[in-house]
Design an enzyme around this catalytic site. Sequence first.
Site, PDB file in Angstrom:
ATOM      1  CB  SER A   1      -0.962  -0.083   1.188  1.00  0.00           C
ATOM      2  OG  SER A   1      -1.956   0.899   1.111  1.00  0.00           O
TER       3      SER A   1
ATOM      4  CG  ASP B   1      -7.389  -1.974  -3.732  1.00  0.00           C
ATOM      5  OD1 ASP B   1      -7.961  -1.127  -3.023  1.00  0.00           O
ATOM      6  OD2 ASP B   1      -6.189  -2.241  -3.627  1.00  0.00           O
TER       7      ASP B   1
ATOM      8  CG  HIS C   1      -5.993  -1.668  -0.071  1.00  0.00           C
ATOM      9  ND1 HIS C   1      -5.470  -1.217  -1.267  1.00  0.00           N
ATOM     10  CD2 HIS C   1      -5.193  -1.126   0.907  1.00  0.00           C
ATOM     11  CE1 HIS C   1      -4.412  -0.438  -1.033  1.00  0.00           C
ATOM     12  NE2 HIS C   1      -4.229  -0.368   0.277  1.00  0.00           N
TER      13      HIS C   1
HETATM   14  C1  MLT Z   1      -1.410   5.999  -0.124  1.00  0.00           C
HETATM   15  O1  MLT Z   1      -1.798   6.991   0.464  1.00  0.00           O
HETATM   16  O2  MLT Z   1      -0.219   5.721  -0.304  1.00  0.00           O
HETATM   17  C2  MLT Z   1      -2.467   5.090  -0.655  1.00  0.00           C
HETATM   18  O3  MLT Z   1      -3.690   5.725  -0.667  1.00  0.00           O
HETATM   19  C3  MLT Z   1      -2.512   3.829   0.103  1.00  0.00           C
HETATM   20  C4  MLT Z   1      -2.830   4.036   1.546  1.00  0.00           C
HETATM   21  O4  MLT Z   1      -1.952   4.335   2.304  1.00  0.00           O
HETATM   22  O5  MLT Z   1      -4.009   3.894   1.933  1.00  0.00           O
END
Ligand code: MLT
Length: 205
Positions: free
Chosen positions: A106, A156, A187
Site C-alpha cells: 500500500s 480494491d 486492498h
Molecule cells: C497511499 O496513500 O499511499 C495510498 O492511498 C494507500 C494508503 O496508504 O491507503
Amino acid sequence: MTDLGFIHRFLPGASGGSPVLLLLHGTGGDENDLIPLGQELLPGAALLSVRGKVLENGMPRFFRRLAEGVFDLEDLERRTEELARFIEKAREQYAFTGKVIAVGYSNGANIAASLILRDPRHLSAAVLFRAMVPFTPDTLPDLSGLSLFMSAGQRDSIVPAANTRQLASMFESAGAAVATHWHPGGHELGRDDLDAARLWLQKLA
Ligand code: MLT
C-alpha cells in the site's frame, strides 16, 4: 547506533551476500509489521524494515497525502530521496552486498514505486502489493534489468484496476520485467498474494 535517518530494524541474512528485503509498511504500520512477511517470503534473506516518518493522525506513512489517493508530490519527492540516502547508508552500516529487493504494501509499495521511477539504481527488484501510480515522471528512467512483481486486488476500492495497469505499463515501457498477480478480493492481502510473491522471489533469488 545511529538511526541512519529512519527508525528501522535490520536482521542479517544467512550470509553477507544474501538478498536484502527492504520492507515498507502500509499507512499506520511500523518497522515490526512486515518482518514475519519477509521471513516467509524469502527465508535466509536479510531484512531491512523501515518506519515511515510522516504522521497522519498518529499513523506512520512514507509521504504526505492531501486526500485518499491524492499525493503531496513535493513531499513525495523529498521523502523518496531520503529513502534512497537511507539505503546507501544502511548498505555501509550493515555491510551487505546482496541485491536489494523492495517489498512494500500500500503506502509502502507507493514509495517503492516512486523510488523506482526516480532513482532505480538502489533496487534490483521489487514486490509491490497494492501499489498505484505515485506520480507521472516527465521522462521514464531506464528500468532494464529490474524485475517487478505487482499484486493487485480485483475489487480494491483504494487502487482501481486501471491504475494498476497504468503503473505496470509505465514500468514495462521503461524496460522492466513485470509480473502481475490479481487477487480476487480488495486492498487486504490474501494467502494467494503471499504464495504468488514467494514463488516469484524463489525464482528470482
Ligand atoms: C497511499 O496513500 O499511499 C495510498 O492511498 C494507500 C494508503 O496508504 O491507503
